[in-house]
Design a protein around this motif. Structure first.
Motif, PDB file in Angstrom:
ATOM      1  N   ALA A  78      57.960 -19.436  79.386  1.00  0.00           N
ATOM      2  CA  ALA A  78      57.580 -18.440  80.388  1.00  0.00           C
ATOM      3  C   ALA A  78      57.671 -17.027  79.829  1.00  0.00           C
ATOM      4  N   ASP A  79      58.704 -16.761  79.014  1.00  0.00           N
ATOM      5  CA  ASP A  79      58.836 -15.436  78.409  1.00  0.00           C
ATOM      6  C   ASP A  79      57.804 -15.202  77.317  1.00  0.00           C
ATOM      7  N   ALA A  80      57.469 -16.275  76.576  1.00  0.00           N
ATOM      8  CA  ALA A  80      56.567 -16.122  75.440  1.00  0.00           C
ATOM      9  C   ALA A  80      55.104 -16.084  75.852  1.00  0.00           C
ATOM     10  N   VAL A  81      54.770 -16.690  77.001  1.00  0.00           N
ATOM     11  CA  VAL A  81      53.362 -16.785  77.398  1.00  0.00           C
ATOM     12  C   VAL A  81      53.130 -16.008  78.700  1.00  0.00           C
ATOM     13  N   SER A  82      53.246 -16.712  79.833  1.00  0.00           N
ATOM     14  CA  SER A  82      53.000 -16.086  81.139  1.00  0.00           C
ATOM     15  C   SER A  82      53.821 -16.809  82.187  1.00  0.00           C
ATOM     16  N   ARG A  83      54.614 -16.057  82.927  1.00  0.00           N
ATOM     17  CA  ARG A  83      55.424 -16.673  83.982  1.00  0.00           C
ATOM     18  C   ARG A  83      54.551 -17.168  85.122  1.00  0.00           C
ATOM     19  N   ARG A  84      53.561 -16.398  85.484  1.00  0.00           N
ATOM     20  CA  ARG A  84      52.677 -16.830  86.573  1.00  0.00           C
ATOM     21  C   ARG A  84      51.933 -18.104  86.196  1.00  0.00           C
ATOM     22  N   LEU A  85      51.523 -18.231  84.946  1.00  0.00           N
ATOM     23  CA  LEU A  85      50.827 -19.440  84.503  1.00  0.00           C
ATOM     24  C   LEU A  85      51.699 -20.667  84.734  1.00  0.00           C
ATOM     25  N   LEU A  86      52.981 -20.564  84.402  1.00  0.00           N
ATOM     26  CA  LEU A  86      53.874 -21.710  84.599  1.00  0.00           C
ATOM     27  C   LEU A  86      54.073 -22.006  86.075  1.00  0.00           C
ATOM     28  N   LEU A  87      54.106 -20.962  86.897  1.00  0.00           N
ATOM     29  CA  LEU A  87      54.256 -21.168  88.338  1.00  0.00           C
ATOM     30  C   LEU A  87      53.013 -21.816  88.934  1.00  0.00           C
ATOM     31  N   VAL A  88      51.854 -21.572  88.341  1.00  0.00           N
ATOM     32  CA  VAL A  88      50.630 -22.242  88.776  1.00  0.00           C
ATOM     33  C   VAL A  88      50.626 -23.700  88.332  1.00  0.00           C
ATOM     34  N   LEU A  89      51.055 -23.948  87.102  1.00  0.00           N
ATOM     35  CA  LEU A  89      51.015 -25.302  86.548  1.00  0.00           C
ATOM     36  C   LEU A  89      52.063 -26.225  87.165  1.00  0.00           C
ATOM     37  N   GLY A  90      53.241 -25.680  87.498  1.00  0.00           N
ATOM     38  CA  GLY A  90      54.324 -26.524  88.013  1.00  0.00           C
ATOM     39  C   GLY A  90      53.927 -27.377  89.201  1.00  0.00           C
ATOM     40  N   PRO A  91      53.392 -26.796  90.294  1.00  0.00           N
ATOM     41  CA  PRO A  91      52.982 -27.612  91.445  1.00  0.00           C
ATOM     42  C   PRO A  91      51.847 -28.580  91.119  1.00  0.00           C
ATOM     43  N   LEU A  92      50.998 -28.230  90.147  1.00  0.00           N
ATOM     44  CA  LEU A  92      49.915 -29.142  89.770  1.00  0.00           C
ATOM     45  C   LEU A  92      50.472 -30.403  89.124  1.00  0.00           C
ATOM     46  N   LEU A  93      51.500 -30.257  88.291  1.00  0.00           N
ATOM     47  CA  LEU A  93      52.138 -31.437  87.699  1.00  0.00           C
ATOM     48  C   LEU A  93      52.787 -32.296  88.779  1.00  0.00           C
ATOM     49  N   THR A  94      53.445 -31.646  89.735  1.00  0.00           N
ATOM     50  CA  THR A  94      54.061 -32.396  90.834  1.00  0.00           C
ATOM     51  C   THR A  94      53.003 -33.130  91.654  1.00  0.00           C
ATOM     52  N   ALA A  95      51.886 -32.468  91.932  1.00  0.00           N
ATOM     53  CA  ALA A  95      50.795 -33.105  92.674  1.00  0.00           C
ATOM     54  C   ALA A  95      50.269 -34.321  91.920  1.00  0.00           C
ATOM     55  N   ALA A  96      50.147 -34.204  90.596  1.00  0.00           N
ATOM     56  CA  ALA A  96      49.677 -35.333  89.794  1.00  0.00           C
ATOM     57  C   ALA A  96      50.661 -36.501  89.884  1.00  0.00           C
ATOM     58  N   GLY A  97      51.945 -36.179  89.901  1.00  0.00           N
ATOM     59  CA  GLY A  97      52.948 -37.239  90.032  1.00  0.00           C
ATOM     60  C   GLY A  97      52.847 -37.960  91.359  1.00  0.00           C
ATOM     61  N   PHE A  98      52.703 -37.204  92.437  1.00  0.00           N
ATOM     62  CA  PHE A  98      52.562 -37.829  93.757  1.00  0.00           C
ATOM     63  C   PHE A  98      51.293 -38.681  93.833  1.00  0.00           C
ATOM     64  N   ALA A  99      50.206 -38.180  93.234  1.00  0.00           N
ATOM     65  CA  ALA A  99      48.955 -38.932  93.246  1.00  0.00           C
ATOM     66  C   ALA A  99      49.113 -40.265  92.514  1.00  0.00           C
ATOM     67  N   LEU A 100      49.852 -40.260  91.409  1.00  0.00           N
ATOM     68  CA  LEU A 100      50.119 -41.514  90.690  1.00  0.00           C
ATOM     69  C   LEU A 100      50.837 -42.515  91.582  1.00  0.00           C
ATOM     70  N   TRP A 101      51.813 -42.041  92.330  1.00  0.00           N
ATOM     71  CA  TRP A 101      52.554 -42.932  93.223  1.00  0.00           C
ATOM     72  C   TRP A 101      51.629 -43.611  94.229  1.00  0.00           C
ATOM     73  N   LEU A 102      50.686 -42.825  94.743  1.00  0.00           N
ATOM     74  CA  LEU A 102      49.788 -43.365  95.767  1.00  0.00           C
ATOM     75  C   LEU A 102      48.763 -44.336  95.179  1.00  0.00           C
ATOM     76  N   LEU A 103      48.242 -44.006  94.011  1.00  0.00           N
ATOM     77  CA  LEU A 103      47.164 -44.802  93.435  1.00  0.00           C
ATOM     78  C   LEU A 103      47.672 -46.055  92.728  1.00  0.00           C
ATOM     79  N   PHE A 104      48.838 -45.971  92.126  1.00  0.00           N
ATOM     80  CA  PHE A 104      49.368 -47.104  91.351  1.00  0.00           C
ATOM     81  C   PHE A 104      50.834 -47.331  91.702  1.00  0.00           C
ATOM     82  N   PRO A 105      51.130 -47.794  92.923  1.00  0.00           N
ATOM     83  CA  PRO A 105      52.523 -47.950  93.361  1.00  0.00           C
ATOM     84  C   PRO A 105      53.261 -49.059  92.593  1.00  0.00           C
TER      85      PRO A 105
END
Length: 418
Positions: A78-105
């Motif tokens: 976050a310090d070396a690149v962009s803090r906002r970028l990481l804040l954008v990516l974090g929820p997207l990774l979580t969303a991908a995890g939840f989607a995996l649970w639904l599609l392949f339980p």
């Protein structure tokens, strides 16, 4: 005081629209980050998919270890690149995890989902506090950091309550598919809210100890950023103390929070009343967050008194074995939430180098390790003592923190006068 006013980002000082923009985006982000309908139901999803208790426990371990391993590296990134970028990516990774649970339980999908969720949380930790503090500081509102972060935490708690209440009718209407889809949607909206957060990093701040030649330094790499953060913690006693205080204050009560339902059940109320007692405790936590604006004016002696009083209230309330004792626990958790925000604000105010998210993530790592230690101790002692007694034992950590804080204050005063 009007609760609506407390949550209004434009009311405190009401004179800085740029600070209000930061606050409004932050409140939306924190609320959407917690508006996950799967929270009260995902363990049932695992059981419904045929997982054993041991497999479910292993998933939680995977989640914890992922966050632990990625906490500091993500802060450095976050310090070396962009803090906002990481804040954008974090929820997207979580969303991908939840989607995996639904599609392949299945167990592999659940495990990978927890890795993604843990990684998403690690990306957000440290980056959020660093971005908010520096953006407020840029517009001359750094003194509002504790107040703004306290309200953001309160917004998150309210969102958890809303998500828990909404999960019941949504599950009844569409089962886990609807609950999961709503959770994925909340994560996507959270990512959009992160994109609305301002970030001004035309050039990194000077590294710790460099003399503050703003804008003169070239963009630093990962290892240089990590070294700068570690150097600041190692060489600056005030930063090191703030890191430890921030880690310990939240680490203990944050771990005990997982056992609150068991403590409430031990008061021998009907099972239907246990959620009510839990709600009382979280009302206390919410109030603690909303009082952070006043708490930022606490001296070391005042903060020590708050920690000691919170520990006493938790011990007394927990060992009472009475539903009324839950009020003491609620008051204690409110005090600890207030102290958590104040400790974070002090940490941010003492960081002077450019590796702010790195240093904050070191505090987050300390919190994770403290939490794991409490889990281990609680589990080991649970065969010999009830929940009320265990809460009282761990409450002793707070008077000890108060003593250390007060002694440190006296030592600094003696050094100045000597």
């Amino acid at each position: 005081m009007n609760p609506a006013k407390l949550l209004n980002p434009r009311d405190p000082g009401a004179a800085n629209p740029r600070a209000a923009r930061v606050a409004a985006a932050l409140y939306a982000y924190c609320a959407l980050d917690e508006l996950v309908l799967l929270y009260p139901l995902y363990a049932l999803l695992f059981a419904d998919s045929g997982l054993s208790v041991a497999q479910i426990a292993s998933l939680f371990a995977i989640w914890s270890v992922t966050g632990l391993l990625l906490e500091v590296p993500s802060g450095v990134w976050a310090d070396a690149v962009s803090r906002r970028l990481l804040l954008v990516l974090g929820p997207l990774l979580t969303a991908a995890g939840f989607a995996l649970w639904l599609l392949f339980p299945s167990y592999p999908a659940f495990a990978l989902g927890f890795v993604l969720w843990g990684a998403g949380g690690a990306l957000q930790s440290g980056a959020l506090e660093a971005l908010v503090y520096e953006e407020l500081d840029r517009v001359g509102a750094a003194d509002r950091y504790a107040r703004v972060m306290g309200r953001a935490r309160a917004a998150g708690i309210v969102a958890v309550a809303v998500a828990t209440a909404a999960a019941i009718p949504v599950y009844a209407a569409g089962g886990f598919a609807w609950v999961g889809a709503a959770s994925v949607a909340a994560c996507l909206l959270c990512s959009l809210a992160a994109a609305a957060l301002p970030e001004h990093r035309g050039g990194p701040a000077a590294p710790y100890g460099s003399g503050g030649d703003d804008g003169a330094e070239e963009e630093r790499g990962y290892l240089a950023t990590l070294r700068d953060g570690l150097r600041e913690v190692r060489r600056d006693r005030s930063v090191r103390g703030a890191v430890l205080l921030s880690a310990l204050v939240y680490g203990v009560w944050g771990a005990l929070d997982e056992f609150v339902p068991l403590l409430a059940a031990d008061t021998e109320v009907p099972t239907s009343m246990v959620p009510v007692l839990i709600l009382v405790i979280w009302c206390g936590v919410t109030v603690g967050g909303l009082l952070a604006g006043a708490g930022e004016r606490l001296t070391d002696r005042g903060l020590a008194a708050l920690l000691a009083a919170g520990g006493a209230a938790m011990a007394a309330g927990a060992v009472s074995g009475s539903p009324l004792g839950i009020l003491g626990v609620a008051a204690a958790f409110g005090a600890f939430q207030l102290a958590t925000v104040v400790a974070d604000a002090r940490l941010q105010a003492r960081i002077t180098g450019s590796s702010r998210a790195t240093v904050t993530s070191l505090a987050g790592l300390g919190t994770e390790l403290t939490t794991l230690a409490v889990y281990a101790g609680y589990g080991a002692a649970s065969a010999a003592a009830g929940h009320g007694m265990l809460f009282a034992v761990f409450a002793l950590a707070y008077p000890l923190m108060a003593v250390v804080l007060a002694r440190g204050r006296r030592a600094r005063r003696a050094a100045r006068t000597g």
